[in-house]
Design an enzyme around this catalytic site. Structure first.
Site, PDB file in Angstrom:
ATOM      1  N   SER A  71       5.594   7.814  -6.853  1.00  8.66           N
ATOM      2  CA  SER A  71       5.705   6.406  -7.238  1.00  8.66           C
ATOM      3  C   SER A  71       6.425   6.288  -8.578  1.00  8.66           C
ATOM      4  O   SER A  71       6.039   6.912  -9.561  1.00  8.66           O
ATOM      5  CB  SER A  71       4.301   5.800  -7.357  1.00  8.66           C
ATOM      6  OG  SER A  71       4.318   4.638  -8.151  1.00  8.66           O
ATOM      7  N   LYS A 115       0.439  -4.372  -7.790  1.00  3.80           N
ATOM      8  CA  LYS A 115       0.191  -2.933  -7.623  1.00  3.80           C
ATOM      9  C   LYS A 115       1.115  -2.116  -8.500  1.00  3.80           C
ATOM     10  O   LYS A 115       0.724  -1.075  -9.027  1.00  3.80           O
ATOM     11  CB  LYS A 115       0.305  -2.506  -6.173  1.00  3.80           C
ATOM     12  CG  LYS A 115       1.673  -2.784  -5.565  1.00  3.80           C
ATOM     13  CD  LYS A 115       2.312  -1.597  -4.959  1.00  3.80           C
ATOM     14  CE  LYS A 115       3.658  -2.022  -4.391  1.00  3.80           C
ATOM     15  NZ  LYS A 115       4.305  -1.049  -3.639  1.00  3.80           N
TER      16      LYS A 115
END
Length: 159
Positions: free
Chosen positions: A96, A33
């Protein structure tokens, strides 16, 4: 039994847990991911639009499932909180590090320090499977972040 206790402990909170016996896939999903979140950030940094970013995400989903299968994981493990849910949270969040790193790279602000574990994880995944670099999006990510190739050209070629 311990897993059930932990899951019960967090019931009713905004943290959702589930138990998996497929530890290989869950571990790899945590690595993959981060690699693929670089590409969604890159897409945004290049101002390619939300439709293109969605195409990038779809290609990432396909490649992640293929890589899981190649290394003995289960493709269906991707459709869990540790898989798709975590990928989407990472790949679409401005908080992120991997998304931010990819976005900055797309904007021409190439970081000299590596604050995004996704970049380091490219080499780790290549140790697990010899076929990762044959996947169009993985190859583009590797070419951009490891070989310093032109981001727009590489990303467009992958999709």
């Amino acid at each position: 039994k311990d897993a059930e206790k932990v899951i019960k402990l967090f019931k009713g909170t905004n943290l959702t847990l589930e138990y998996s016996k497929d530890t290989r896939s869950v571990s790899l999903l945590g690595i993959l991911k981060n690699i693929y979140a670089l590409s969604t950030g890159l897409s945004d940094g290049l101002s390619l639009g939300s439709n293109f970013r969605s195409c990038v995400a779809l290609q990432a989903v396909k490649e992640i499932q293929e890589i899981l299968s190649e290394v003995g994981g289960k493709k269906e493990s991707f459709l869990t909180y540790a898989g798709l849910s975590d990928f989407l949270a990472t790949a679409y969040s401005s908080k992120s590090r991997n998304y931010q790193y990819g976005r900055a790279w797309g904007e021409g602000k190439k970081a000299t320090d590596n604050l995004a574990e996704g970049v380091d994880n490219i080499a780790r995944i290549k140790k697990y499977t010899k076929h990762a670099s044959e996947k169009p999006l993985f190859r583009a990510i590797e070419n951009i972040f490891k070989k310093n190739k032109e981001p727009r050209k590489e990303l467009l070629r992958a999709i």
